[in-house]
Design a protein around this motif. Structure first.
Motif, PDB file in Angstrom:
ATOM      1  N   VAL A 224       9.189 -11.036   0.051  1.00 20.23           N
ATOM      2  CA  VAL A 224      10.482 -11.457   0.618  1.00 20.23           C
ATOM      3  C   VAL A 224      10.946 -10.564   1.761  1.00 20.23           C
ATOM      4  O   VAL A 224      12.007 -10.815   2.345  1.00 20.23           O
ATOM      5  N   GLY A 225      10.207  -9.519   2.078  1.00 14.88           N
ATOM      6  CA  GLY A 225      10.622  -8.558   3.088  1.00 14.88           C
ATOM      7  C   GLY A 225      11.211  -7.321   2.433  1.00 14.88           C
ATOM      8  O   GLY A 225      11.863  -7.396   1.382  1.00 14.88           O
ATOM      9  N   THR A 226      10.975  -6.169   3.054  1.00 14.19           N
ATOM     10  CA  THR A 226      11.419  -4.900   2.469  1.00 14.19           C
ATOM     11  C   THR A 226      12.928  -4.842   2.306  1.00 14.19           C
ATOM     12  O   THR A 226      13.441  -4.367   1.289  1.00 14.19           O
ATOM     13  N   LEU A 227      13.675  -5.332   3.289  1.00 14.68           N
ATOM     14  CA  LEU A 227      15.129  -5.272   3.218  1.00 14.68           C
ATOM     15  C   LEU A 227      15.659  -6.138   2.087  1.00 14.68           C
ATOM     16  O   LEU A 227      16.485  -5.692   1.284  1.00 14.68           O
ATOM     17  N   ARG A 228      15.205  -7.376   1.990  1.00 16.40           N
ATOM     18  CA  ARG A 228      15.682  -8.284   0.945  1.00 16.40           C
ATOM     19  C   ARG A 228      15.320  -7.789  -0.450  1.00 16.40           C
ATOM     20  O   ARG A 228      16.040  -8.041  -1.414  1.00 16.40           O
TER      21      ARG A 228
ATOM     22  N   GLY B 214       0.816  -1.212   0.000  1.00 16.44           N
ATOM     23  CA  GLY B 214       0.000   0.000   0.000  1.00 16.44           C
ATOM     24  C   GLY B 214       0.843   1.253   0.000  1.00 16.44           C
ATOM     25  O   GLY B 214       0.531   2.243  -0.681  1.00 16.44           O
ATOM     26  N   LEU B 215       1.953   1.232   0.751  1.00 20.44           N
ATOM     27  CA  LEU B 215       2.860   2.376   0.764  1.00 20.44           C
ATOM     28  C   LEU B 215       3.488   2.575  -0.607  1.00 20.44           C
ATOM     29  O   LEU B 215       3.644   3.701  -1.084  1.00 20.44           O
ATOM     30  N   GLY B 216       3.844   1.461  -1.255  1.00 24.84           N
ATOM     31  CA  GLY B 216       4.408   1.564  -2.604  1.00 24.84           C
ATOM     32  C   GLY B 216       3.445   2.216  -3.575  1.00 24.84           C
ATOM     33  O   GLY B 216       3.842   3.035  -4.406  1.00 24.84           O
ATOM     34  N   LEU B 217       2.160   1.885  -3.465  1.00 28.27           N
ATOM     35  CA  LEU B 217       1.167   2.496  -4.347  1.00 28.27           C
ATOM     36  C   LEU B 217       0.982   3.977  -4.032  1.00 28.27           C
ATOM     37  O   LEU B 217       0.762   4.788  -4.939  1.00 28.27           O
TER      38      LEU B 217
ATOM     39  N   ALA C  31      16.816   3.817  -2.370  1.00 26.36           N
ATOM     40  CA  ALA C  31      17.264   4.193  -1.022  1.00 26.36           C
ATOM     41  C   ALA C  31      16.398   5.318  -0.463  1.00 26.36           C
ATOM     42  O   ALA C  31      16.012   5.297   0.708  1.00 26.36           O
ATOM     43  N   ASN C  32      16.068   6.300  -1.302  1.00 26.33           N
ATOM     44  CA  ASN C  32      15.210   7.393  -0.840  1.00 26.33           C
ATOM     45  C   ASN C  32      13.856   6.874  -0.357  1.00 26.33           C
ATOM     46  O   ASN C  32      13.352   7.286   0.694  1.00 26.33           O
ATOM     47  N   ASP C  33      13.267   5.977  -1.139  1.00 25.09           N
ATOM     48  CA  ASP C  33      11.918   5.500  -0.838  1.00 25.09           C
ATOM     49  C   ASP C  33      11.884   4.492   0.319  1.00 25.09           C
ATOM     50  O   ASP C  33      10.973   4.523   1.138  1.00 25.09           O
ATOM     51  N   TRP C  34      12.873   3.591   0.347  1.00 24.98           N
ATOM     52  CA  TRP C  34      12.709   2.398   1.164  1.00 24.98           C
ATOM     53  C   TRP C  34      13.754   2.195   2.252  1.00 24.98           C
ATOM     54  O   TRP C  34      13.584   1.295   3.100  1.00 24.98           O
ATOM     55  N   LEU C  35      14.846   2.939   2.249  1.00 28.21           N
ATOM     56  CA  LEU C  35      15.940   2.624   3.162  1.00 28.21           C
ATOM     57  C   LEU C  35      15.518   2.742   4.627  1.00 28.21           C
ATOM     58  O   LEU C  35      15.789   1.845   5.437  1.00 28.21           O
ATOM     59  N   ALA C  36      14.863   3.843   4.972  1.00 30.00           N
ATOM     60  CA  ALA C  36      14.444   4.017   6.368  1.00 30.00           C
ATOM     61  C   ALA C  36      13.487   2.912   6.796  1.00 30.00           C
ATOM     62  O   ALA C  36      13.641   2.294   7.855  1.00 30.00           O
ATOM     63  N   VAL C  37      12.500   2.626   5.933  1.00 30.56           N
ATOM     64  CA  VAL C  37      11.522   1.584   6.248  1.00 30.56           C
ATOM     65  C   VAL C  37      12.194   0.213   6.308  1.00 30.56           C
ATOM     66  O   VAL C  37      11.893  -0.609   7.195  1.00 30.56           O
ATOM     67  N   ALA C  38      13.116  -0.073   5.374  1.00 29.34           N
ATOM     68  CA  ALA C  38      13.768  -1.378   5.331  1.00 29.34           C
ATOM     69  C   ALA C  38      14.588  -1.637   6.592  1.00 29.34           C
ATOM     70  O   ALA C  38      14.603  -2.764   7.112  1.00 29.34           O
ATOM     71  N   PHE C  39      15.262  -0.621   7.110  1.00 30.18           N
ATOM     72  CA  PHE C  39      16.067  -0.821   8.322  1.00 30.18           C
ATOM     73  C   PHE C  39      15.178  -0.897   9.562  1.00 30.18           C
ATOM     74  O   PHE C  39      15.537  -1.576  10.528  1.00 30.18           O
TER      75      PHE C  39
ATOM     76  N   GLY D 143       9.751   2.010  -9.619  1.00 35.72           N
ATOM     77  CA  GLY D 143      10.510   1.519  -8.476  1.00 35.72           C
ATOM     78  C   GLY D 143       9.709   1.315  -7.198  1.00 35.72           C
ATOM     79  O   GLY D 143       9.741   0.224  -6.606  1.00 35.72           O
ATOM     80  N   PRO D 144       8.957   2.333  -6.726  1.00 40.15           N
ATOM     81  CA  PRO D 144       8.242   2.160  -5.448  1.00 40.15           C
ATOM     82  C   PRO D 144       7.257   0.996  -5.431  1.00 40.15           C
ATOM     83  O   PRO D 144       7.312   0.155  -4.523  1.00 40.15           O
ATOM     84  N   PRO D 145       6.349   0.868  -6.439  1.00 45.29           N
ATOM     85  CA  PRO D 145       5.438  -0.278  -6.368  1.00 45.29           C
ATOM     86  C   PRO D 145       6.146  -1.613  -6.578  1.00 45.29           C
ATOM     87  O   PRO D 145       5.779  -2.616  -5.958  1.00 45.29           O
ATOM     88  N   LEU D 146       7.177  -1.639  -7.442  1.00 42.52           N
ATOM     89  CA  LEU D 146       7.901  -2.882  -7.668  1.00 42.52           C
ATOM     90  C   LEU D 146       8.554  -3.375  -6.386  1.00 42.52           C
ATOM     91  O   LEU D 146       8.405  -4.551  -5.998  1.00 42.52           O
ATOM     92  N   LEU D 147       9.268  -2.486  -5.705  1.00 42.47           N
ATOM     93  CA  LEU D 147       9.926  -2.884  -4.463  1.00 42.47           C
ATOM     94  C   LEU D 147       8.905  -3.147  -3.360  1.00 42.47           C
ATOM     95  O   LEU D 147       9.120  -4.015  -2.503  1.00 42.47           O
ATOM     96  N   GLY D 148       7.789  -2.413  -3.361  1.00 44.64           N
ATOM     97  CA  GLY D 148       6.755  -2.656  -2.365  1.00 44.64           C
ATOM     98  C   GLY D 148       6.132  -4.032  -2.519  1.00 44.64           C
ATOM     99  O   GLY D 148       5.975  -4.777  -1.539  1.00 44.64           O
ATOM    100  N   LEU D 149       5.774  -4.401  -3.739  1.00 46.93           N
ATOM    101  CA  LEU D 149       5.183  -5.715  -3.979  1.00 46.93           C
ATOM    102  C   LEU D 149       6.199  -6.824  -3.715  1.00 46.93           C
ATOM    103  O   LEU D 149       5.860  -7.875  -3.155  1.00 46.93           O
TER     104      LEU D 149
END
Length: 429
Positions: free
Chosen positions: A395-399, A73-76, A264-272, A384-390
């Protein structure tokens, strides 16, 4: 002995080819204003743009919590910002030529600031997802317009100065991002509401940009008939740029580097936060480490490029980014992973600005080519955002971030396209 005094650097107007410099005249872009104040104004605008964007990304975990979103949902939601950017990019070069880069940057920044305030208020006060999406769409549309216009101005200033400087403008953007990430981490730590935080920063960015664009190089004027002919020529130039193999290949390389930076901008904080169990404030601080790496790379990279050239420097930095991203995901230990984040930032630092600089090697075609490369590059921010979100849902946000090094390695084959065309130089003369 001809009686002429030597010209200062800011008075010297040159082209990017080997032809002798032309005398300044009223119709030539930048002829009316000295270049050093314009350099400072462009740097300030880049920094303020970075501040605005990092302000949002640093508070993404808070927005996710306020809106109760899954990774998908965040990716969308982030997709709405990317769609805005991508829709702005095809015509941003024409807008910059038609209005002038100063007005185009100011228009884009007004949309960025308004969208930032709307997104923060919708998420933090109302918990209203459609309102946050509309705010992020405006944010993205303004960012896309501003990005092309300020890079066109930056490449013009670079040619006037006679040395590689565009990566340092992007370093100023990164410094603004460091400030935004730091302020965001502090705001999250002390519990500042996301709506108040984003609204105040939006006002600061708009006022600062209004002051910065006043120093931009002035554009020449044209008659009504000349303006119509110029508009037709601009449209023809844009269409022609879409048929140039070198421009398209540069765009493909910029796309991969934009994905490397944007993921990294979109997902790094959330992934860690998700992958290493960090707090929201610590996740924002990790994002700050990435931005510090970007800033160092863009500051030192100009010296390296002037000494060794674009191609060998980009080979090295792309390999560094791939290794850093892999380490950040696979380290299994917080401090080692943070070291990987720093290397990721260093390696990702030069691809985007050097690609835009290469697209602008020939000044008369620079706006159209920068616009085309920007459109292709910003496709990464769309997908990028929806692809990495889905992928993160599976597999998990970090992976999911392992996709970054998997794309960087084959992108090495594109680096030689950054060599300048015959008859031009890789940096101004």
């Amino acid at each position: 002995m001809g009686g002429r005094r030597p010209q200062s650097r800011e008075e010297l107007v040159v082209s990017s080819t080997d032809a002798p410099p032309a005398e300044p005249d009223a119709g030539r872009v930048g002829a009316q204003r000295p270049v050093l104040p314009a350099r400072n104004g462009v740097a300030a605008v880049f920094a303020l743009n970075g501040l605005a964007i990092a302000t949002w990304f640093a508070r993404v975990p808070a927005a996710r919590e306020a809106l109760d979103l899954s990774a998908g949902g965040l990716g969308l939601l982030l997709l709405s910002m990317s769609v805005g950017s991508l829709l702005a990019m095809p015509t941003a070069g024409l807008v910059a030529q038609r209005l002038g880069t100063a007005r185009a940057v100011l228009l884009g920044t007004a949309l960025v600031s308004g969208g930032l305030a709307v997104a923060g208020t919708s998420a933090g006060v109302a918990g209203f997802l459609p309102g946050a999406a509309v705010g992020l769409f405006a944010f993205g549309y303004g960012a896309g317009t501003c990005d092309v216009a300020m890079n066109i101005e930056g490449t013009t200033v670079e040619r006037r100065l006679g040395r590689t400087i565009l990566p340092r403008f992007h370093a100023a953007w990164s410094l603004g991002s460091v400030a935004g990430a730091g302020i965001g981490a502090g705001a999250a730590r002390v519990g500042v509401p996301i709506a108040a935080h984003l609204s105040v920063l939006a006002a600061v960015v708009l006022v600062g940009t209004l002051l910065g664009v006043r120093t931009f190089l002035a554009a020449g004027t044209a008659s009504a008939g000349g303006e119509r002919a110029a508009a037709a020529a601009r449209r023809a130039s844009l269409l022609a740029a879409w048929r140039e193999p070198r421009t398209l290949l540069i765009g493909l390389l910029v796309l991969v580097m934009a994905f490397t930076e944007g993921s990294a901008n979109d997902w790094l904080a959330v992934a860690f936060v998700d992958g290493y169990g960090l707090s929201e404030a610590a996740g924002a601080a990790v994002f700050g480490v990435f931005v510090v790496g970007m800033t160092i790379g863009r500051t030192a990279g100009t010296v390296a490029i002037d000494r060794w050239g674009r191609v060998p420097v980009l080979f090295g930095t792309i390999l560094l980014a791939a290794a850093g991203a892999g380490l950040a995901v696979l380290a299994g230990d917080g401090p080692v992973a943070i070291l990987g984040v720093a290397l990721w930032g260093l390696g990702a630092s030069l691809g985007f600005p050097v690609g835009l600089s290469a697209a602008a090697d020939e000044e008369d075609r620079a706006p159209a080519r920068v616009s085309v490369v920007g459109v292709i590059g910003y496709t990464a921010f769309l997908g990028g955002p929806p692809l990495l979100g889905l992928l993160g849902d599976q597999v998990g946000t970090l992976r999911a971030l392992l996709l970054v090094p998997l794309l960087l390695v084959p992108a090495l084959a594109l680096v030689p396209v950054l060599r300048p065309p015959a008859g031009t130089r890789s940096r101004p003369v």
